[in-house]
Design a protein around this motif. Sequence first.
Motif, short mmCIF file in Angstrom:
data_model
loop_
_atom_site.label_atom_id
_atom_site.label_comp_id
_atom_site.label_asym_id
_atom_site.label_seq_id
_atom_site.Cartn_x
_atom_site.Cartn_y
_atom_site.Cartn_z
N VAL A 77 0.80 -1.26 -0.04
CA VAL A 77 -0.11 0.07 0.12
C VAL A 77 0.70 1.21 -0.05
CG1 VAL A 77 -2.12 -1.09 1.00
CG2 VAL A 77 -0.35 0.02 2.41
N ASN A 82 -3.21 7.47 -1.53
CA ASN A 82 -4.24 7.21 -0.30
C ASN A 82 -5.29 8.04 -0.96
OD1 ASN A 82 -5.64 7.05 1.98
ND2 ASN A 82 -4.10 7.40 3.14
N VAL A 86 -10.53 2.24 2.71
CA VAL A 86 -10.07 1.02 3.70
C VAL A 86 -9.77 0.02 2.67
CG1 VAL A 86 -10.24 -0.38 5.48
CG2 VAL A 86 -11.09 1.79 5.52
N ALA A 90 -4.05 -1.48 4.64
CA ALA A 90 -4.33 -0.17 5.15
C ALA A 90 -4.17 -0.17 6.79
CB ALA A 90 -5.59 0.53 4.57
N THR A 91 -3.77 0.82 7.35
CA THR A 91 -3.79 1.06 8.87
C THR A 91 -4.94 2.05 9.09
OG1 THR A 91 -1.31 0.59 8.80
CG2 THR A 91 -2.80 1.90 10.66
N VAL A 92 -5.99 1.38 9.64
CA VAL A 92 -7.26 2.36 9.88
C VAL A 92 -7.30 2.65 11.44
CG1 VAL A 92 -9.77 2.15 9.51
CG2 VAL A 92 -8.08 1.12 7.93
N ARG A 106 -4.13 -2.63 11.37
CA ARG A 106 -3.60 -2.57 10.36
C ARG A 106 -4.41 -4.04 9.49
NH1 ARG A 106 2.28 -3.25 7.90
NH2 ARG A 106 1.87 -3.09 5.81
N VAL A 155 -7.30 6.70 8.04
CA VAL A 155 -6.79 5.81 6.90
C VAL A 155 -5.51 6.08 6.44
CG1 VAL A 155 -7.39 4.51 4.63
CG2 VAL A 155 -9.16 5.47 6.35
N GLU A 156 -4.53 5.03 6.75
CA GLU A 156 -3.17 5.48 6.34
C GLU A 156 -2.50 4.48 5.45
OE1 GLU A 156 -0.66 7.34 9.80
OE2 GLU A 156 -1.99 5.67 10.75
N TYR A 157 -1.77 4.59 4.41
CA TYR A 157 -1.26 3.65 3.56
C TYR A 157 0.26 3.55 4.11
CZ TYR A 157 -5.45 3.57 0.65
OH TYR A 157 -6.70 3.54 0.16
#
Length: 158
Positions: A77, A82, A86, A90-92, A106, A155-157
């Motif tokens: 990802v 981004n 989701v 992804a880290t949510v 994650r 939401v992080e990639y």
Amino acid sequence: MNQYPMTAKGADMLREELNELKSVRRPQIIEAIAEAREHGDLKENAEYHAAREQQSFCEGRIQDIEGKLSNAQIIDVTKMENNGKVIFGATVTILNLDTDEETTYRIVGDDEADIKNNLISVNSPIARGLIGKELDDVVNIQTPSGTVEFEISEVEYV
């Protein structure tokens, strides 16, 4: 043919385990079997049977990992734009709307899942409830204690 979704890190971990099994464990087990054979009668030889059992487990695990890696769909990802959606890898961060408690997960493949480190399987109820949703969406997720309402706060990639 089933594809196994896997993060790049997860694939690296499996490759390391495979290397360890082939270059360290397998030779150790072969040596243990040879040593146990020298002790004579194999029917009564617990060391021999234990070593053979370890060998069977080791070879099974090697086949398992090789199968998963050959069918792996490696998803990185960090190389994607981004868009707040989701997706696998992804880290949510989600906010429990009842308790105001924030949790970050994650979403990873089955082999990488480790709830103590907030790594959840893509097949878990939480991940299934989050996949495809977007930043600021409110989602209802079925938990063992009932349906809980969460808001996706980040939401992080990564």
